[in-house]
Design a protein around this motif. Structure first.
Motif, PDB file in Angstrom:
ATOM      1  N   TYR A  80      -6.352  10.052  -4.701  1.00  0.00           N
ATOM      2  CA  TYR A  80      -5.206   9.329  -4.123  1.00  0.00           C
ATOM      3  C   TYR A  80      -4.391   8.611  -5.206  1.00  0.00           C
ATOM      4  O   TYR A  80      -3.210   8.897  -5.407  1.00  0.00           O
ATOM      5  CB  TYR A  80      -5.753   8.349  -3.078  1.00  0.00           C
ATOM      6  N   HIS A  81      -5.017   7.669  -5.952  1.00  0.00           N
ATOM      7  CA  HIS A  81      -4.298   6.965  -7.014  1.00  0.00           C
ATOM      8  C   HIS A  81      -5.059   7.019  -8.325  1.00  0.00           C
ATOM      9  O   HIS A  81      -4.866   6.201  -9.218  1.00  0.00           O
ATOM     10  CB  HIS A  81      -4.033   5.513  -6.616  1.00  0.00           C
ATOM     11  N   LEU A  82      -5.962   7.980  -8.394  1.00  0.00           N
ATOM     12  CA  LEU A  82      -6.641   8.370  -9.630  1.00  0.00           C
ATOM     13  C   LEU A  82      -7.547   7.309 -10.254  1.00  0.00           C
ATOM     14  O   LEU A  82      -7.711   7.284 -11.472  1.00  0.00           O
ATOM     15  CB  LEU A  82      -5.610   8.881 -10.668  1.00  0.00           C
ATOM     16  N   TRP A  83      -8.118   6.427  -9.486  1.00  0.00           N
ATOM     17  CA  TRP A  83      -9.165   5.557 -10.027  1.00  0.00           C
ATOM     18  C   TRP A  83     -10.351   6.448 -10.393  1.00  0.00           C
ATOM     19  O   TRP A  83     -10.638   7.425  -9.685  1.00  0.00           O
ATOM     20  CB  TRP A  83      -9.614   4.522  -8.978  1.00  0.00           C
ATOM     21  N   HIS A 119     -10.504   1.307  -3.649  1.00  0.00           N
ATOM     22  CA  HIS A 119      -9.096   0.928  -3.567  1.00  0.00           C
ATOM     23  C   HIS A 119      -8.611   0.992  -2.120  1.00  0.00           C
ATOM     24  O   HIS A 119      -8.500  -0.033  -1.464  1.00  0.00           O
ATOM     25  CB  HIS A 119      -8.247   1.837  -4.486  1.00  0.00           C
ATOM     26  N   ARG A 120      -8.370   2.223  -1.604  1.00  0.00           N
ATOM     27  CA  ARG A 120      -7.912   2.311  -0.214  1.00  0.00           C
ATOM     28  C   ARG A 120      -8.579   3.464   0.530  1.00  0.00           C
ATOM     29  O   ARG A 120      -7.938   4.190   1.252  1.00  0.00           O
ATOM     30  CB  ARG A 120      -6.389   2.345  -0.150  1.00  0.00           C
ATOM     31  N   LEU A 121      -9.917   3.579   0.309  1.00  0.00           N
ATOM     32  CA  LEU A 121     -10.817   4.308   1.221  1.00  0.00           C
ATOM     33  C   LEU A 121     -10.831   5.835   1.158  1.00  0.00           C
ATOM     34  O   LEU A 121     -11.519   6.468   1.951  1.00  0.00           O
ATOM     35  CB  LEU A 121     -10.575   3.893   2.695  1.00  0.00           C
ATOM     36  N   MET A 122     -10.091   6.452   0.249  1.00  0.00           N
ATOM     37  CA  MET A 122     -10.214   7.914   0.212  1.00  0.00           C
ATOM     38  C   MET A 122     -11.542   8.293  -0.444  1.00  0.00           C
ATOM     39  O   MET A 122     -11.892   7.732  -1.480  1.00  0.00           O
ATOM     40  CB  MET A 122      -9.069   8.543  -0.582  1.00  0.00           C
ATOM     41  N   CYS A 128     -10.692   9.629  -7.965  1.00  0.00           N
ATOM     42  CA  CYS A 128     -10.140   9.583  -6.615  1.00  0.00           C
ATOM     43  C   CYS A 128      -8.801  10.320  -6.598  1.00  0.00           C
ATOM     44  O   CYS A 128      -7.916  10.052  -7.413  1.00  0.00           O
ATOM     45  CB  CYS A 128      -9.954   8.129  -6.161  1.00  0.00           C
ATOM     46  N   CYS A 162     -13.619   5.370  -1.872  1.00  0.00           N
ATOM     47  CA  CYS A 162     -12.948   4.651  -2.965  1.00  0.00           C
ATOM     48  C   CYS A 162     -12.754   3.182  -2.614  1.00  0.00           C
ATOM     49  O   CYS A 162     -12.395   2.824  -1.480  1.00  0.00           O
ATOM     50  CB  CYS A 162     -11.601   5.303  -3.247  1.00  0.00           C
TER      51      CYS A 162
HETATM   52  S1  FES Z   1      -7.704   5.219  -2.656  1.00  0.00           S
HETATM   53 FE1  FES Z   1      -8.755   5.807  -4.415  1.00  0.00          FE
HETATM   54  S2  FES Z   1      -7.403   5.320  -5.982  1.00  0.00           S
HETATM   55 FE2  FES Z   1      -6.353   4.700  -4.224  1.00  0.00          FE
END
Ligand code: FES
Ligand SMILES: [Fe+2]
Length: 379
Positions: free
Chosen positions: A110-113, A90-93, A108, A88
């Motif tokens: 983690y924060h649903l992007w 955003h922050r790598l998940m 994603c 991702c």
């Molecule tokens: S790491 Fe994917 S939405 Fe935050």
């Protein structure tokens, strides 16, 4: 033994009078060599990851890690196979867990992007008030994908030359097996606790059949069977093993020679196909860590073979047989891994019954050396 010494030892396999010795044991255990392999072998080679039958529908995907690099191959809305980094932005998940499945969109956890099947970001909540963020420029990075006769390969390096031309001779050899008309009847994903090279060298020889497969394969392809190998290019080699008794294929029109041999074809570093009568089995041995190997594979047959049969029953039977053979290899190779870390581990002399192992070592040596290292040709 440090990495330079290991690579120098490997370089000898490319010479005309290369000693017929197994790899220095440090090659299986050195963390430094593993880092170099991640870059020079898996960072720029074509890795067999799936058969196209697993990726037939829009949104069907296979997610895995290639030497620690997360990868997803997916069929997009236009029908194109895409290789994407699932990491991702955003922050790598990773936006998808490892395994096979089907989805309309990658969300994603983690924060649903949300990302489309082509990797483009299509939604990210609570991001509007960050003026530096441009959603239209946000997309999952791409890897190269090539489909060859139904086999799906991925390459982490998008600038590499195509694989197809290297497989021309294999393609000719497999004409009568009609690869494009075969359908995948069964498949598997396993994890073996050994270094990837322990698994790949094993796939390059039939000699071990008497030790590891005494009741399953030894009666048909005995460990002492006549074995010939051929190197086609730095990326492709093959092996031919004579059957104890010729096969009688039901559907495919095979020559006398084809009926009498098991053919193994190898695409460096990880991919292999075995053609045996009416069946082609593919297997890919992909490291996920220095001592972990992902084992993906499948059984292909002509559609006419399974016509009128219960597909589920065919699948179960093929998977049970594959699990039996794979289990025999897995148990053996995990034991080899145990031996490879011994203080008494040394290089051993190879048998004339395992010439394919040397071909694999040559491919490895060349990949670890400069890209223009000379290819010595036929063994
Ligand atoms: S790491 Fe994917 S939405 Fe935050
Ligand atoms: Fe085996």
């Amino acid at each position: 033994m440090d990495t330079e010494e290991i690579v120098a030892e490997l370089e000898r396999y490319l010479g005309p009078d290369a000693a017929e010795l197994s790899l220095p044991p440090a090659a299986f255990t050195s963390p430094e060599l593993w880092e170099i392999e991640r870059e020079r072998v898996f960072g720029r080679s074509w890795i067999l990851v799936a058969h196209a039958d697993e990726l037939a529908e829009t949104g069907s995907y296979v997610a895995l890690s290639v030497a620690g690099e997360p990868v997803v191959v997916v069929r997009d809305e236009g029908g194109t196979l895409r290789g994407l980094s699932p990491v991702c932005r955003h922050r790598l998940m990773p936006v998808v867990e490892e395994g096979a499945g089907r989805t309309d969109v990658f969300t994603c956890p983690y924060h649903l992007w949300r990302y489309g099947l082509d990797g483009q970001l299509i939604g990210a909540t609570h991001m509007k008030r960050n003026p530096a963020f441009d959603p239209s420029a946000c997309r999952l990075p791409r890897f190269a994908v090539e489909e060859w006769r139904g086999f799906v390969f991925v390459n982490l390096d998008t600038s590499v030359e195509p694989l197809g031309p290297h497989l021309r001779r294999i393609d000719e050899n497999l004409t009568n097996y009609r690869l494009s008309e075969l359908t995948q009847v069964a498949g598997w994903t396993e994890e073996w606790h050994c270094n990837w090279k322990i698994a790949v060298e094993n796939a390059h020889e039939n000699y071990h059949v008497m030790g590891l497969h005494p009741e399953t394969l030894q009666p048909t392809t005995p460990g002492g069977a006549e074995t010939r190998v051929r190197a086609d290019s730095p990326w492709a080699d093959s092996m031919r093993v004579r059957y104890a008794t010729p096969l009688e294929p039901v559907v495919l029109d095979l020559t006398e020679e084809e009926r009498s041999h098991l053919y193994g074809f190898f695409v460096f570093p990880s991919g292999s196909l075995a053609a045996s009568g009416d069946m082609v089995i593919w297997l890919s041995l992909i490291p996920s860590a220095i001592d972990r190997t992902l084992v993906r594979g499948g059984v292909l047959m002509p559609a006419a073979m399974i016509e009128g049969q219960d597909r589920e029953a065919v699948r179960k039977e093929a998977e049970a047989y594959a699990a039996l053979i794979n289990g025999e290899d897995q148990r053996g190779l995990e034991e080899v891994q145990r031996g490879a870390v011994s203080r008494f581990a040394e290089r051993g002399h190879l048998s004339p019954k395992e010439p394919g192992v040397l071909l694999f070592y040559r491919g490895l040596a060349r990949a670890l050396l400069r890209e223009d290292a000379e290819w010595p040709g036929e063994l």
